[in-house]
Design a protein around this motif. Structure first.
Motif, short mmCIF file in Angstrom:
data_model
loop_
_atom_site.label_atom_id
_atom_site.label_comp_id
_atom_site.label_asym_id
_atom_site.label_seq_id
_atom_site.Cartn_x
_atom_site.Cartn_y
_atom_site.Cartn_z
N LEU A 47 0.85 -1.19 0.00
CA LEU A 47 0.00 0.00 0.00
C LEU A 47 0.88 1.23 0.00
O LEU A 47 1.87 1.30 0.74
CB LEU A 47 -0.90 0.00 1.23
CG LEU A 47 -1.76 1.25 1.43
CD1 LEU A 47 -3.15 0.88 1.94
CD2 LEU A 47 -1.11 2.26 2.41
N ASP A 49 0.40 5.66 -0.75
CA ASP A 49 -0.51 6.77 -1.05
C ASP A 49 -1.97 6.34 -0.96
O ASP A 49 -2.80 6.70 -1.81
CB ASP A 49 -0.19 7.34 -2.44
CG ASP A 49 1.19 7.96 -2.50
OD1 ASP A 49 1.64 8.47 -1.46
OD2 ASP A 49 1.82 7.92 -3.56
N GLY A 50 -2.27 5.53 0.02
CA GLY A 50 -3.65 5.17 0.32
C GLY A 50 -4.22 4.05 -0.52
O GLY A 50 -5.38 3.66 -0.32
N GLU A 51 -3.47 3.52 -1.45
CA GLU A 51 -4.01 2.49 -2.32
C GLU A 51 -3.13 1.24 -2.32
O GLU A 51 -1.90 1.34 -2.29
CB GLU A 51 -4.09 3.00 -3.78
CG GLU A 51 -4.95 4.23 -3.97
CD GLU A 51 -6.44 3.95 -3.74
OE1 GLU A 51 -6.81 2.77 -3.58
OE2 GLU A 51 -7.22 4.92 -3.71
N VAL A 52 -3.78 0.08 -2.39
CA VAL A 52 -3.03 -1.17 -2.54
C VAL A 52 -2.85 -1.37 -4.04
O VAL A 52 -3.74 -1.86 -4.73
CB VAL A 52 -3.79 -2.35 -1.91
CG1 VAL A 52 -2.96 -3.63 -2.03
CG2 VAL A 52 -4.12 -2.06 -0.46
N ASN A 53 -1.72 -0.92 -4.54
CA ASN A 53 -1.57 -0.88 -5.99
C ASN A 53 -0.26 -1.50 -6.50
O ASN A 53 0.18 -1.22 -7.61
CB ASN A 53 -1.70 0.56 -6.50
CG ASN A 53 -0.74 1.50 -5.78
OD1 ASN A 53 0.21 1.05 -5.18
ND2 ASN A 53 -1.01 2.79 -5.85
N ILE A 133 -5.95 -7.60 0.97
CA ILE A 133 -6.07 -6.15 0.73
C ILE A 133 -6.77 -5.42 1.89
O ILE A 133 -6.29 -4.36 2.34
CB ILE A 133 -6.77 -5.87 -0.62
CG1 ILE A 133 -5.79 -6.21 -1.76
CG2 ILE A 133 -7.25 -4.43 -0.73
CD1 ILE A 133 -6.38 -6.13 -3.16
N ARG A 137 -5.63 -1.83 3.89
CA ARG A 137 -6.47 -0.62 3.91
C ARG A 137 -6.79 -0.22 5.34
O ARG A 137 -6.77 0.95 5.71
CB ARG A 137 -7.76 -0.89 3.13
CG ARG A 137 -7.50 -0.99 1.63
CD ARG A 137 -8.78 -0.74 0.83
NE ARG A 137 -8.48 -0.71 -0.59
CZ ARG A 137 -9.10 -1.43 -1.51
NH1 ARG A 137 -10.08 -2.26 -1.16
NH2 ARG A 137 -8.77 -1.32 -2.77
N ASN A 140 -3.82 1.45 6.92
CA ASN A 140 -3.70 2.84 6.47
C ASN A 140 -4.67 3.75 7.24
O ASN A 140 -4.28 4.80 7.76
CB ASN A 140 -3.99 2.88 4.97
CG ASN A 140 -3.71 4.23 4.35
OD1 ASN A 140 -2.59 4.72 4.39
ND2 ASN A 140 -4.74 4.85 3.79
N ARG B 63 -3.14 -1.28 -13.96
CA ARG B 63 -2.62 -1.84 -12.72
C ARG B 63 -1.22 -2.41 -13.00
O ARG B 63 -0.88 -2.68 -14.16
CB ARG B 63 -3.54 -2.95 -12.20
CG ARG B 63 -4.91 -2.44 -11.79
CD ARG B 63 -5.89 -3.60 -11.70
NE ARG B 63 -7.15 -3.20 -11.11
CZ ARG B 63 -8.18 -2.72 -11.80
NH1 ARG B 63 -8.10 -2.56 -13.13
NH2 ARG B 63 -9.29 -2.39 -11.18
N THR B 92 -5.86 -2.03 -6.90
CA THR B 92 -6.45 -0.73 -7.25
C THR B 92 -5.73 -0.19 -8.48
O THR B 92 -4.50 -0.29 -8.55
CB THR B 92 -6.25 0.26 -6.07
OG1 THR B 92 -6.73 -0.36 -4.90
CG2 THR B 92 -6.96 1.56 -6.32
N ASP B 94 -3.67 2.14 -10.85
CA ASP B 94 -2.65 3.14 -10.55
C ASP B 94 -2.29 3.83 -11.87
O ASP B 94 -1.48 3.32 -12.65
CB ASP B 94 -1.42 2.45 -9.94
CG ASP B 94 -0.39 3.45 -9.43
OD1 ASP B 94 -0.53 4.65 -9.76
OD2 ASP B 94 0.54 3.03 -8.71
#
Lengths: 474, 445
Positions: A47, A49-53, A133, A137, A140, B63, B92, B94
């Motif tokens: 994770l 910047d706030g996202e699990v990306n 995930i 979140r 965070n 992604r 998510t 990106d």
């Protein structure tokens, strides 16, 4: 079909193949040989910047062949487990030996019996990324909710499952499934133009049941507290000072100051500062230090080590006396003693070496409050990062992320970012009080002696009479 | 049927695109290693291996996932990539993830950077063993205080190939030959100080074997009978074997990820005078025959020689495509290639400033030959390291020191630079010479 047979099928080898490889490995007269098959799959999600990306998966597969001839070692590995490639590796490793070919007695295959110190309730394989995930979140959100100064959060969940098939020239055959899981968070805070960061983590040999809301809350709370603490902390005035080491992560002192120096390869070569100390009193009789591969779910636990010796608990120091080094098969042979289950390796790419597991000190009799009260001017430390040691000179160091000044028996000003240096035998002898609050630290401790190895450490609060503390002079 | 390395990477790219990726980058690394270790007068360890890794970066529906495997059979790769795509789709989106702008790619045509010696494949085992024994023999029997000597000859043969879905394709090969010797000696008390020396080259014929053992012995013996000094401010001279440690926090702080995560003491410093005007740090990215020299970075972006810090001014960050998008800054490169630094007025090759010159210039202080642990706070630049080395007076080394730390702040330290030598070792990618700093905080008695 037994687990062992399943694993032999998984790695594509039959009993005859194992015997044939050992025969080739010993064909130049080696005394001992072992085969180490490994399949590892590791996964991580992150994770930012706030996202699990971001996500990743990594597979490592292969086998290593070791030949021991006296105390000399030949080693080769291959990532392709066809007989042709494995025979080539066995031949390469066999070259260490140069004596005439010995008559090899028939090898009787003997499956190893052991206790499972890390049973898996739910396998990682059964749980896709989507099930992990929510925990990141949640981490965070929790961290941001705990302090308005939080600016950035990095969080990561890693898991791995390693399958090991082991066979040696004594006929010992064993299979192990080794899970490892960790969760880590880094918090960056900004306040009045100042920025600080800190990290927190937990790691265990366990399955997916590792991930719980309680665990996330614990790590989130800890990382926020650690980071916020730093805004008021200073680099203190350095020099020789009494150091109170808080319970838990202070076990890094044992790992660096004495643990490495107790690893028997250094002692066998006579290069350790503890090489002449076996059986001698080296510290207060209140001190007992253990290296333990049997703590359920611990990061450093081993059902059997990487040379087929079952996991065990080893007293390195008992009541102040040096009672055991940490042995692999080679050093145990040299010292004519039994191996202690410390022969460990990073992967099939490496030969095993004596390595620590979970190293900790047993409880003493003092309370932490009494220990702190006994110090007029000194420091208290409880959060660490890296450590290092010079085995021969005995000088060890560890880096203190945070702690306090002690003034007239009280914790006063927060301190941070200082290195502490001392000499192993002297520091051990200088431990003048041992607390009654021993605890294992379950962070992601990793030892880097030639190769990486998961370990852990623990300690009750102790008072070291004198260590050299880093700091500013003005 | 097994594929050759390039075919494997091309196949992986095809599979990635066929299974639904909009873009992908595949890298393949094959590493062959061999080492002969000698302990005292006998062979101790013999290691031989060949390893491969396939790295797969997938861009799927905005992604991103990053995967690796050493199982390179075609069906294995297909399954692995299929699972990777499936996993990536659960993330998510990106929008900042993408391959680089094609105009930034290295497009070939550069001169040979001389990174590979074909002889790496043909050196006989007997010769490798002879070299390891030769190093040890320089120590054995030379001094009765010697406890143990370990020496090693090693070579590596690395091949790297990278291809992406925008048409980037290139490869590189690297050979490395290394000899090292580590020696332990016995002095007074229980201490057994040890010291090492090593030489590493790209070409076998350049490898300086003679003297490796002798240097390790000299370095071990001079560490006998150390003394602890009083805490205080001392001039600090850092040997060229250890000086990279003081550059490392700067390089980390210039990294785009650190800048973007607000976790760098050099955030907001681009174009500003941060360090001493005497200090220039540069990347000699295309230096022929130097470790680390390269024409493209990990994304295929062309590298170029550049000043990173110029006369104390921060000239560049290391920004890859992802962080360029996130920060709204142009792509530079993902990191330095061949690092070097110099003092204003000291042009390399025209000025000669070695250790003796620098010790004389500093007159008194502590000569640091190694760092023992320690760390740097990435947000503030505050550091504290354990040190090993010597006390010197009137430009002459007097005695070794023990159990001491050095503590300070990286920015302040580099503003107190007295001298930068012209004596970098070329055995590694970071060729940082001897450094000298004025009045640094040391902690001892």
């Amino acid at each position: 079909m037994t687990e062992l047979h399943k694993m032999m099928a998984f790695f594509g080898v039959a009993r005859e193949d194992l015997l044939r490889l050992i025969q080739i490995a010993l064909s130049n007269g080696g005394d001992y040989a072992d085969l180490y098959f490994e399949h590892s799959i590791s996964n991580e999600i992150a994770l930012r910047d706030g996202e699990v990306n971001a996500a990743g998966s990594h597979i490592d597969y292969g086998m290593g062949i070791r030949v021991v001839y006296g105390d000399q070692t030949g080693y080769a590995y291959t990532e392709i487990t066809t007989m042709k490639e494995m025979e080539k590796a066995a031949k390469a490793a066999s070259q260490i030996a140069t004596s005439s070919i010995k008559e090899m007695p028939p090898i009787r295959i003997n499956p190893l019996k052991f206790t499972n110190f890390y049973p898996i309730i739910t396998s990682w394989e059964e749980n896709p990324i989507s099930s992990k995930i929510p925990f990141l979140r949640n981490m965070n959100s929790k961290i941001f909710a705990l302090d308005s100064r939080v600016n950035k959060v990095l969080a990561k969940i890693s898991d791995s499952t390693t399958l090991i098939l082991f066979f040696n020239s004594d006929g010992l055959l064993a299979f192990d499934e080794r899970p490892m899981a960790s969760i880590a968070a880094t918090c960056i805070m900004e306040s009045d133009g100042k920025v600080e960061n800190s990290s927190s983590s937990r790691s265990f040999r366990t399955g997916f049941e590792f991930l719980t809301d309680d665990l996330v809350n614990e790590v989130a709370k800890e990382v926020v507290e650690r980071t916020a603490f730093l805004f008021n902390a200073i680099q203190p005035k350095g020099g020789e000072l009494p150091v109170v080491m808080g319970a838990g992560g202070s076990g890094i002192l044992l790992h660096e100051a004495i643990g490495h120096a107790f690893e028997a390869d250094f002692n066998r070569l006579n290069t350790s500062i503890f090489a002449d100390k076996f059986g001698k009193t080296i510290c207060s009789s209140e001190i007992s230090v253990i290296d333990d591969g049997t703590i359920p779910g611990n990061r450093g636990s081993v059902n059997f080590d990487d040379e087929g010796v079952i996991g065990q608990k080893t007293y390195m120091v008992r009541d102040g006396v040096l009672t055991s080094y940490l042995h692999d098969r080679i050093s145990a042979g040299y010292y004519k003693t039994a191996p202690t289950g410390n022969g460990r390796r990073e992967s099939f790419r490496f030969m095993p070496l004596p390595r620590m597991r979970a190293t900790y000190m047993e409880n003493g009799s003092s309370s932490e409050t009494d220990i702190i009260s006994s110090v007029k001017k000194g420091i208290y430390v409880d959060n660490f990062s890296n450590g290092q040691v010079q085995i021969g000179a005995g000088d060890f160091t560890f880096y203190v992320k945070s702690g306090y000044l002690i003034e007239n028996g009280k914790l006063t000003r927060p301190i941070k970012d200082i290195n502490i240096i001392g000499n192993g035998p002297q520091a051990l002898a200088d431990i003048v009080a041992v607390g009654n609050n021993s605890v294992i630290d379950n962070g992601t401790w990793t030892c880097g002696k030639e190769q990486y190895c998961a370990v852990s450490c623990g300690m009750p609060t102790v008072l070291v009479k004198k260590l050299t503390v880093g700091g500013v002079q003005s | 049927m097994s594929l050759n390395p390039k075919e494997t990477a091309v196949k992986a790219l095809e599979i990635s695109l066929n299974k639904g990726c909009q873009a992908a980058r595949i890298s393949l690394n094959i590493a062959k290693q061999c080492s002969y270790s000698v302990r005292n007068d006998k062979l101790d360890r013999l290691q031989q291996s060949t390893g491969s890794s396939l790295y797969i970066q997938l861009y799927v529906d905005s992604r991103y996932g990053s995967f690796s495997t050493n199982r390179t059979e075609a069906d294995e790769i297909g399954n692995f990539i299929g699972k990777g795509i499936e996993a990536t789709r659960l993330l998510t989106p990106d929008p900042y993830r993408r391959l680089p702008d094609k105009s930034l790619y290295y497009t070939g045509g550069g001169a040979d950077l001389e990174q590979y010696d074909n002889s790496v494949e043909s050196i006989e085992p007997a010769e490798k063993s002879r070299i390891a024994f030769a190093c040890a023999s320089e120590v054995l029997g030379k001094d009765k205080r010697v406890i143990t000597v370990n020496s090693e000859y090693g070579d590596t043969d690395d091949y790297f190939y990278m291809i992406d879905s925008q048409g980037f394709e290139d490869e590189s090969s690297q050979s490395t030959f290394t000899v090292s010797t580590e020696c332990s000696v016995k002095g007074r008390g229980d201490a057994r100080p040890e010291a090492w020396w090593y030489e590493s080259t790209i070409f076998f014929n350049d490898l300086k074997i003679e003297g490796c053992g002798t240097k390790s012995l000299e370095r071990a013996l001079r560490r006998l009978n150390p003394k602890k000094l009083k805490s205080g401010k001392y001039n600090m001279v850092v040997e060229n074997t250890a000086s990279s440690r003081l550059i490392s926090p700067i390089i980390s702080a210039l990294n785009g990820a650190s800048i973007q995560q607000n976790n760098s003491f050099l955030k907001g410093m681009l174009g500003k005078q941060v360090f001493s005007p005497s200090f220039t740090l540069f990347d000699n990215a295309h230096l022929v025959g130097a470790f680390g020299s390269r024409y493209f970075d990990g994304e295929g972006v062309a590298t170029k020689p550049m000043n990173i810090i110029e006369n104390g001014i921060v000239n560049t960050y290391f920004i890859n495509t992802y962080h360029s998008q996130k920060l709204g800054m142009p792509v530079t490169v993902d990191g330095p290639s061949v690092l070097n630094c110099l003092m204003k007025g000291n042009e390399l090759k025209k000025t000669h400033k070695d250790l003796d010159h620098i010790l004389s210039k500093c007159n008194n202080g502590i000569f640091v030959t190694g760092f023992n642990g320690g760390n740097t706070n990435s947000s503030t630049g505050d550091f504290s390291f354990g040190v090993e080395g010597f006390f010197f007076e009137n430009g002459k080394i007097l005695h070794p020191i023990k159990e001491m730390n050095v503590t300070g702040n990286i920015i302040s330290l580099w503003n107190n630079i007295i001298e930068i030598g012209t004596d970098p070792r070329n055995s590694s990618r970071w060729q940082i010479p001897t450094l000298a700093f004025e009045l640094v905080d040391f902690n001892g008695i």
